[in-house]
Design an enzyme around this catalytic site. Structure first.
Site, short mmCIF file in Angstrom:
data_model
loop_
_atom_site.label_atom_id
_atom_site.label_comp_id
_atom_site.label_asym_id
_atom_site.label_seq_id
_atom_site.Cartn_x
_atom_site.Cartn_y
_atom_site.Cartn_z
N LEU A 158 0.51 -1.02 0.02
CA LEU A 158 -0.05 -0.09 -0.40
C LEU A 158 0.65 1.01 -0.27
CD1 LEU A 158 -2.96 1.19 0.61
CD2 LEU A 158 -2.65 1.03 2.62
N ALA A 159 1.13 2.01 -0.94
CA ALA A 159 2.09 2.63 -1.09
C ALA A 159 1.69 4.07 -1.01
CB ALA A 159 3.16 3.23 -2.78
N HIS A 160 2.10 5.28 -0.16
CA HIS A 160 1.79 6.53 0.05
C HIS A 160 2.00 7.50 0.56
CE1 HIS A 160 0.97 4.01 3.54
NE2 HIS A 160 0.97 4.90 4.32
N ALA A 161 2.11 8.19 0.31
CA ALA A 161 2.28 9.51 0.49
C ALA A 161 1.98 10.18 1.69
CB ALA A 161 3.42 10.70 0.19
#
Lengths: 91, 147
Positions: free
Chosen positions: B64-67
């Site tokens: 779950l890629a996120h910034a």
């Protein structure tokens, strides 16, 4: 009781942990306030926490704490969360 | 606030990525394509992983890629990328990864409803393998319908 979920951004993964921890706690009939936070604001939110849920990567950054630090491997596995929360909360 | 409805434009299937950085970059490109983020959000997601480690691999086979919410985010959005060849992030338990979700969230206060939907889908342990095996956007939309 207060439980804090920690990730790098304070959104996303810590939010998923919060949602699933709340589902598990409801099933276990345990009342708790679950707060999602990023590692940078840990000090503000976790001072009075009994349990911190997080990934292995953040254990060093969390450092010394009175809370039980629980490392979660699969954030979507509510069985894993149930087992680990039950063990930490002494059910 | 729940995420906006998923569309075929938010889905990239069997993408070629040489490594995890490329895979996260594809998720960033998809978020840009659907108007959820600027072109630099992908690099920001990569930077989060470089800074904090592969914790975004939150389940076997799934990242779950996120910034953080910030100027790179234009609107809440979710990208779904499956990989032709799985990549490793260096996670102790959940590698290799064949499904990368890219998440853009505009304000932190509102992210819980969005991720609650994701939990609805992925608490079913077959969802990740089903997504990895999907060959059409329609299949993905069916799997994600619980969100």
């Amino acid at each position: 009781m207060k439980i804090v979920t920690i990730c790098g951004a304070g959104i996303g993964s810590s939010g998923i942990l919060k949602v699933n921890a709340e589902r598990v706690l409801r099933r276990l009939d345990i009342e708790a306030d679950v707060v999602a936070a990023d590692i940078g604001s840990l000090a503000q939110v976790a001072g009075d926490a009994q349990v911190i849920l997080t990934s292995a990567e953040f254990v060093d950054a969390i450092g010394t704490t009175f809370a039980d630090v629980i490392i979660v491997e699969n954030y979507f596995d509510t069985d894993e969360l149930t087992t680990k929360l039950e063990a930490a909360l002494g059910e | 606030m729940a995420l906006p409805p998923l569309t075929a434009a938010a889905i990239e299937l069997r993408a070629d990525a040489a490594d995890w950085r490329a895979a996260v970059g594809i998720a960033g490109s998809v978020l840009e394509r659907i108007g959820a983020a600027t072109g630099s959000y992908g690099a920001e997601m990569v930077r989060m992983i470089e800074e904090h480690g592969p914790y975004v691999v939150i389940a076997p086979g799934l990242a779950l890629a996120h910034a953080r919410p910030g100027p790179e985010v234009r609107a809440d959005g979710l990208a779904i990328v499956t990989l032709a060849t799985p990549v490793t992030f260096g996670h102790p338990h959940n590698d290799p990864v064949s499904v990368v979700l890219g998440l853009a969230i505009a304000t932190a206060d509102e992210h819980l409803a969005a991720v609650a939907g994701l939990a609805n889908v992925f608490n079913d342990s077959s969802a990740i393998t089903d997504l990895a095996a999907a060959t059409t956007a329609d299949e993905v939309l069916r799997i994600m319908a619980a969100a």
